[in-house]
Motif scaffolding. Sequence first.
Motif, PDB file in Angstrom:
ATOM      1  N   VAL A   1      -0.181  -6.265   5.062  1.00 62.09           N
ATOM      2  CA  VAL A   1      -0.147  -5.008   4.317  1.00 62.09           C
ATOM      3  C   VAL A   1       1.176  -4.315   4.606  1.00 62.09           C
ATOM      4  O   VAL A   1       1.468  -3.966   5.757  1.00 62.09           O
ATOM      5  CB  VAL A   1      -1.316  -4.091   4.711  1.00 62.09           C
TER       6      VAL A   1
ATOM      7  N   ALA B   1       0.851  -1.192   0.000  1.00 58.01           N
ATOM      8  CA  ALA B   1       0.000   0.000   0.000  1.00 58.01           C
ATOM      9  C   ALA B   1       0.884   1.239   0.000  1.00 58.01           C
ATOM     10  O   ALA B   1       1.601   1.500   0.973  1.00 58.01           O
ATOM     11  CB  ALA B   1      -0.916  -0.006   1.223  1.00 58.01           C
TER      12      ALA B   1
ATOM     13  N   PRO C   1      -4.062   3.484  -1.836  1.00 59.43           N
ATOM     14  CA  PRO C   1      -5.300   3.686  -1.078  1.00 59.43           C
ATOM     15  C   PRO C   1      -5.896   5.084  -1.217  1.00 59.43           C
ATOM     16  O   PRO C   1      -7.084   5.267  -0.954  1.00 59.43           O
ATOM     17  CB  PRO C   1      -4.873   3.418   0.372  1.00 59.43           C
TER      18      PRO C   1
ATOM     19  N   VAL D   1      -8.268  -1.599   0.443  1.00 50.93           N
ATOM     20  CA  VAL D   1      -7.115  -2.292   1.019  1.00 50.93           C
ATOM     21  C   VAL D   1      -7.532  -3.049   2.274  1.00 50.93           C
ATOM     22  O   VAL D   1      -7.063  -4.159   2.541  1.00 50.93           O
ATOM     23  CB  VAL D   1      -5.952  -1.308   1.295  1.00 50.93           C
TER      24      VAL D   1
END
Length: 224
Positions: free
Chosen positions: A125, A26, A98, A114
């Motif tokens: 993540v 992310a 994101p 996410v």
Amino acid sequence: MVLRRRWDVANHGVEHLPEAGPVIVASNHVGLMDGPLLAIFCPRPVHALTKREMFEGRTGHGLRAVGQIPLDRTEVDPGAVKTCLRVLADGGVVGIYPEGTRGAGEFHHVHAGVAYLALVTGAPVVPVVNFGTRPPGGGMNALPPKSGRIDFVYGAPVRVEPQPWPRTREQVRATAVLLHRELVAHLDRARALTGRDLPGPITDLSPDDVVATRPVSTKENLHD
């Protein structure tokens, strides 16, 4: 080699990226080159969610050939979600931005996609912050200056306990809040590590990109 002749690209904290198994990367999103540089310099192949407008003509053929995932940013995109779940089920890496589109990169707005993927798969993540992919004051498609320094900073994985179906909006919302907090904290750590800062907001955002920056509520977001 071609890109390294143009820019000085450095990875930091790659030891945080698991060497095998499903991972969700992310990243903040500040410039046009974020996706290509992340995909090329990440230690593992990345299947990044990319706005579907990029999948036209020759560029689209190239993106598909290297496994990038087209995404409709205007509404829930079940096809993109299923592709991400398939990549993660196969032990691959999904790259997601994101914030939804290029901007200041401060993680002011974080979409819940996410969180949903993490809840479904249990994949860790890994937060990523990049500096230098857009010059200060640069527009939407501005490129880094030649010989400029570009830093990618990987953070410690955030692990979410997978939840069986049916996953509730409250679970997705709570997980999105957790991940948002972790992403902002990692940005602070990345600033301290590199001594760098972000380029500020983009002034020439299109109307479509302004819409894409609005956080999607869990009511409107992904569900089984």
